[in-house]
Motif scaffolding. Structure first.
Motif: not given
Length: 255
Positions: A137-157
């Protein structure tokens, strides 16, 4: 059905979807739709009203920062997964790979694929790199710390729960444990079954699953050129041909 798509078929499907989007635009005119009527333009679930995606910066499998706003002006397909997912995530990744192949020259120019983890406790850039490399798989697989991830999860429901229960104390959490009554102290296999008392002959393994289980209620979201979330496809109802149609409809919509 998975498989190659001829140029004629692709052109025909885009033309039909373009007509549907034209009708959609007309229906948005004042008085054409009642306030209680639903709009259904895409094969997937229409996100109505469209949901704006706030900018975020995550790290890809190479450790490089990726900003979502860098993709404004193009269509973005966003999938959520975790690398130790035992069932649907690998299939979603395979579907995304098929989509990428079918997009041809549109991939990386008109359309971009992103995979985002729901397990930042484990899925760092190195782990994501191994996951992507092992599957080609050649496209971006993205991660970060929990504090950064949580608002992103919320924005995508994204709905997310973690489970760490281990009823029989065998080291395999209940979400993965196929033998929840393993005798105390007995060595277990990857399914949480005792290697001495709960095995079929010749079927002994000793590798454990992780010490917690993640259940994420989400799917794949297609974002339009303006950064608005427009289409939702649940993980268990993916139809690759139809997902591709929805992507190309959004490419055509603002081209």
């Amino acid at each position: 059905m998975l498989g190659s798509i001829s140029l004629d078929k692709t052109t025909r499907r885009v033309s039909l979807r373009a007509k549907a989007l034209m009708i959609f635009s007309i229906l948005l005119a004042p008085g054409c739709l009642g306030s209680d009527e639903e709009i259904d333009v895409f094969y997937g679930e229409d996100i109505v009203p469209p949901r704006a995606t706030p900018d975020f910066v995550l790290f890809d499998q190479n450790g490089d920062p990726v900003a979502f706003n860098d993709y404004l002006g193009d269509v973005v397909v966003v999938a959520f997964l975790f690398t130790r997912c035992p069932d649907v995530c690998p299939q979603v990744s395979a579907n995304m790979a098929w989509i990428g192949n079918e997009l041809g020259d549109n991939l990386g120019t008109e359309v971009h694929l992103l995979s985002i983890t729901v397990d930042p406790w484990y899925d760092n850039s190195s782990v994501m790199q191994n996951y992507a490399y092992d599957r080609g798989l050649e496209w971006p697989h993205l991660s970060s710390d929990l504090e950064t991830m949580e608002p992103i999860w919320r924005s995508f429901d994204v709905g997310l729960e973690t489970y760490a229960n281990d009823t029989d104390g065998d080291g395999t959490v209940d979400g993965f444990d196929l033998c929840p009554d393993t005798p105390e102290g007995e060595q277990t296999d990857a399914d949480g079954c005792g290697v001495e008392t709960q095995q079929s002959e010749g079927d002994v393994q000793t590798m454990h699953h992780p010490l917690y289980y993640i259940d994420h209620t989400t799917g794949t979201i297609i974002v339009d050129r303006a950064g608005n979330q427009r289409v939702y496809w649940g993980d268990f109802v993916w139809n690759a041909d139809m997902v591709l149609d929805d992507i190309m409809a959004l490419v055509e919509e603002s081209a």
